[in-house]
Design a protein around this motif. Structure first.
Motif, PDB file in Angstrom:
ATOM      1  N   SER A  57       0.613  -1.782  -0.160  1.00  0.00           N
ATOM      2  CA  SER A  57       0.148   0.076   0.126  1.00  0.00           C
ATOM      3  C   SER A  57       0.591   1.106  -0.548  1.00  0.00           C
ATOM      4  CB  SER A  57      -1.599   0.437   1.124  1.00  0.00           C
ATOM      5  OG  SER A  57      -1.317   1.315   1.288  1.00  0.00           O
ATOM      6  N   VAL A  59      -0.451   4.201   1.184  1.00  0.00           N
ATOM      7  CA  VAL A  59      -1.509   4.385   2.361  1.00  0.00           C
ATOM      8  C   VAL A  59      -0.431   4.477   3.328  1.00  0.00           C
ATOM      9  CG1 VAL A  59      -3.284   4.998   3.608  1.00  0.00           C
ATOM     10  CG2 VAL A  59      -3.456   4.624   1.106  1.00  0.00           C
ATOM     11  N   GLY A  76       5.640   4.309   3.418  1.00  0.00           N
ATOM     12  CA  GLY A  76       5.036   5.273   3.585  1.00  0.00           C
ATOM     13  C   GLY A  76       4.538   5.578   5.306  1.00  0.00           C
ATOM     14  N   TYR A  77       4.773   4.995   6.539  1.00  0.00           N
ATOM     15  CA  TYR A  77       4.760   5.160   7.555  1.00  0.00           C
ATOM     16  C   TYR A  77       6.128   5.213   8.131  1.00  0.00           C
ATOM     17  CZ  TYR A  77       2.032   4.218  11.959  1.00  0.00           C
ATOM     18  OH  TYR A  77       2.102   4.639  13.918  1.00  0.00           O
ATOM     19  N   VAL A 161      -3.388   2.743  10.043  1.00  0.00           N
ATOM     20  CA  VAL A 161      -4.350   3.500   8.939  1.00  0.00           C
ATOM     21  C   VAL A 161      -3.859   4.499   9.059  1.00  0.00           C
ATOM     22  CG1 VAL A 161      -5.152   3.945   6.909  1.00  0.00           C
ATOM     23  CG2 VAL A 161      -5.135   1.429   7.931  1.00  0.00           C
ATOM     24  N   ALA A 163      -4.176   9.101   7.628  1.00  0.00           N
ATOM     25  CA  ALA A 163      -4.411   9.450   6.977  1.00  0.00           C
ATOM     26  C   ALA A 163      -3.806  10.729   6.797  1.00  0.00           C
ATOM     27  CB  ALA A 163      -5.632   9.201   6.427  1.00  0.00           C
ATOM     28  N   GLU A 164      -2.991  11.748   6.644  1.00  0.00           N
ATOM     29  CA  GLU A 164      -2.198  12.573   6.878  1.00  0.00           C
ATOM     30  C   GLU A 164      -3.125  14.112   6.157  1.00  0.00           C
ATOM     31  OE1 GLU A 164       1.116  15.807   6.696  1.00  0.00           O
ATOM     32  OE2 GLU A 164       1.912  13.767   5.933  1.00  0.00           O
TER      33      GLU A 164
END
Length: 707
Positions: A57, A59, A76-77, A161, A163-164
């Motif tokens: 992902s 995200v 992403g993390y 999860v 989301a910024e």
């Protein structure tokens, strides 16, 4: 099953290797067998499916497994992990030791794990390290935590999860700041500056534009990221460009039709591009600005392809609504303000007498907010016997009625003076007129003060009479190198007009080198300050002025007393020149070659007058700056006047636009070439700006050393 995550089937599926670089490689290559979770190959298929989802992902996702909340995550993390990265396989409480105990961080994960129910944190503020900058920023995230179950339905971990929403949060905050900034705007120039700055910064755009209808066409102002602009200090008027009503420019199209336009990738400005900045734009949004009194548009562009999300479109629409409302308020203000000022100044003399030995200048600045006509007035005119009549008065009030009465008083005074110029006789006749006007209006509150004088230059004599007005100030300086003095004349102060005024007269010597200053009480009166302080400050400022030039003294007088006044300010100055001056003028067309033509004309004229070369160079450079700015900012033709006396060179540049007053705070950036009025301030001995009936005049003075 000890040493594993969940139940392991007889024939485990292979671990997916779709993403085997970056953080994915760290996860798949980690020695999990050395942790309570056991080898990754033996993890439950349901868990391994979640691992594959996380690693594939884009995200930001993280998976914490087991009661120790062992951490694995995707690229992403990684920003959220920050300096602890790589931290694969470590307990989350250890990795996030600084924030795990904070509300909404670790407890969110633990609660999801133990209760087995998903949770959502709509706003979490987490520190992250931005790639490329290395800076730690407090970012805003929306985080969702879901329990991860094995094939038997047991909770074995938590999927997070993130989301910024930092940009959305900042944009919403900037929308609030936009509303606050727009609330302080008065003119369309103000609205344009605020709108362009907001659009450029809030949307991180490369190109922004703002435009409004202009009676059969459109006027538009543009900002480009990184472009050096005249209005960079956010105080100067923007440089508007004019476009025809049928222009293909997207801003004009959306303003005309009222339909928003969005281009994700292409050449949206190709049909109306004016330079390379327009040609580089690939993505563009154009929003209409529509109110009952205004039509316009706002455009935001990028030099790269850009998909306009629903959130961005909504934010742009909300911004356009705020800007449109501010634009309508500004247009109404400008209409009212322009009408009031035109009424005010149309009742004042547009031109003062041009005499060989008497130099005359005046200045009027409206009080309050400049949005109402006032009652201050001045006048100067040649009498039948060759003398010069001068007057300055004040009709109480700041409305159309006060301006109308001022016009009546001024016209009557000139008529009386042309019949019998004796100051006491003129004021006695005015007293009867004002009393009659008061009786006609049914009021005894018609308050008018005035000082009137007659100058006989041949006899070097000045005769004055006053009806309740502040005493005039006389500056004496017998030669250019002598020390100047300033004194208030002892004029008998009669009652204001309409109250049975019986004025007396005073006659004093008015010699070459002297300058007389008439002024209204707005020059010296300030709240919470004694009148004597203002009078003393004015006298000291006038005595300390570089010269007795009337235009320079008007500027000195209006700035002599600190703090703002709510009253109108009117000043009239008359200098008895030591020697007759020489004058010349040039009409400057609104075209690019005009400044060059002014430089050649002025150099030739001053050389013919045998002005020192050092003064010619400074004067030509300053005049070129002022001419360029008059053409750019006012957008109209201009007029250059030069006046040379034995002690100073005075140059003025007048336009017929609506540029407004230039202040000392703007001296660094007025020039279109970046030199500004700071240059004029350095090369001249005095400078200032005077509003006229239509437009404004900027002038400077350079002292001429004795021959």
């Amino acid at each position: 099953m000890p040493g594993t995550v969940g139940h392991v089937p007889a024939s485990p599926a292979p671990i997916p290797r779709a993403a085997s670089v970056g953080t994915a490689a760290l996860v798949l290559g980690h020695p999990w067998s050395g942790t309570p979770l056991g080898p990754i190959e033996q993890w439950d298929p349901a868990v391994r499916a979640v691992v594959d989802l996380v690693l594939a992902s884009p995200v930001p996702m993280a998976l914490t497994l087991g009661t120790e909340f062992r951490l694995l995550y995707n690229d992403g993390y990684a920003e959220l992990v920050g300096a602890a990265h790589p931290a694969v396989g470590r307990p989350a409480a250890e990795v996030f030791a600084g924030i795990w105990a904070l509300p909404g961080i670790g407890d969110l994960v633990e609660r999801t794990f133990h209760e087995g129910t998903p949770t959502l944190e709509k706003e979490s503020i987490l520190p992250i390290v931005r790639h490329g900058t290395g800076r730690v920023e407090q970012a805003v995230f929306t985080r969702g935590c879901s329990p991860v179950r094995d094939s038997d339905g047991r909770v074995v971990g938590v999927l997070t999860v993130a989301a910024e929403t930092t940009q959305v949060t900042e944009q919403l905050q900037s929308l609030s700041e936009l509303a606050a900034a727009l609330s302080g705007t008065l003119t369309l120039d103000d609205v344009a500056r605020v709108a362009l700055r907001y659009a450029l910064d809030s949307f991180d755009a490369d190109w922004v534009a703002f435009g409004v209808d202009d009676g059969g066409g459109w006027r538009i102002v543009r900002r480009v990221r990184g472009e050096l602009l005249d209005e960079a200090d956010e105080r100067l008027p923007p440089l508007w460009r004019r476009y025809p009503d049928d222009s293909p420019l997207p801003l004009v199209v959306t303003a005309r039709t009222g339909v928003p336009l969005f281009t994700a990738d292409g050449q949206p400005l190709a049909a109306a591009a004016t330079d390379r900045h327009d040609q580089k734009i690939r993505a563009l949004a154009a929003l209409p600005l529509r109110t009952p009194a205004l039509r316009g548009g706002l455009s935001v562009g990028y030099q790269r392809a850009h998909a306009w999300s629903a959130a961005e479109r909504a934010l742009l629409a909300a911004s356009a609504e705020l800007i449109a409302q501010a634009g309508e308020r500004a247009r109404r203000f400008e209409t009212q303000h322009g009408t009031a000022q035109l009424l005010q100044r149309s009742m004042l003399p547009e031109h003062l007498p041009d005499l060989p030995r008497l130099r005359i200048a005046a200045r009027y600045d409206p009080g309050v907010d400049g949005n109402a006509a006032g009652g201050d007035f001045y006048d100067a005119f040649v009498l039948p016997d060759g003398g010069l009549g001068i007057v300055l008065g004040d009709v109480a009030g700041h409305d159309v009625q006060a301006a109308a009465r001022m016009g009546q008083v001024r016209a009557a005074l000139r008529a009386l003076a042309l019949s019998d110029p004796r100051p006491d006789a003129v004021l006695a006749g005015l007293d009867r007129l004002v009393a009659s006007l008061g009786a006609e209006a049914g009021t005894h509150e018609l308050f008018v003060t005035v000082v009137f004088g007659v100058i006989d230059a041949g006899r070097e004599r000045l005769t004055l009479a006053s009806a309740g007005h502040p005493a005039p100030l006389l500056r004496r300086c017998s030669s250019p190198d002598a020390e100047a003095t300033a004194e208030y004349l002892d004029v008998p102060t009669g009652a204001p007009l309409g109250l049975g005024c019986r004025p007396g007269t005073t006659t004093v010597r008015f010699s070459p080198g002297d300058t007389l200053l008439l002024f209204s009480d707005g020059v010296v009166e300030r709240r919470r300050q004694s009148l004597s302080v203002g009078l003393t400050g004015l006298a000291e400022a006038v005595a300390g002025a570089a010269s007795g030039d009337p235009r320079a003294l008007c500027a000195v007088a209006t700035a002599a007393v600190p703090d703002a006044t709510e009253d109108d300010v009117a000043v009239l100055a008359v200098e008895h020149a030591l020697m007759p001056s020489r004058s010349a003028s040039m009409e400057v067309p609104a075209e690019p070659t005009a400044p060059s033509r002014v430089r050649h004309w002025m150099t030739a004229q001053l050389s013919e007058w045998r002005v020192p070369e050092s003064i010619i160079g400074a004067a030509v450079l300053c005049t070129s700056e002022l001419t360029t700015n008059a053409l750019l900012h006012a957008g109209t033709a201009a007029r250059v006047d030069i006046d040379l006396s034995s002690e100073r060179l005075l140059v003025s540049v007048a336009d017929s636009g609506t540029r407004g007053t230039v202040t000392k705070a703007q001296t660094d950036t007025l020039s279109s070439r970046g030199r500004g009025l700071g240059l004029i301030e350095q090369l001249s001995d005095a400078w200032g700006t005077d509003p006229t009936v239509r437009g404004s005049t900027v002038w400077f003075e350079i002292l001429v050393p004795p021959a």
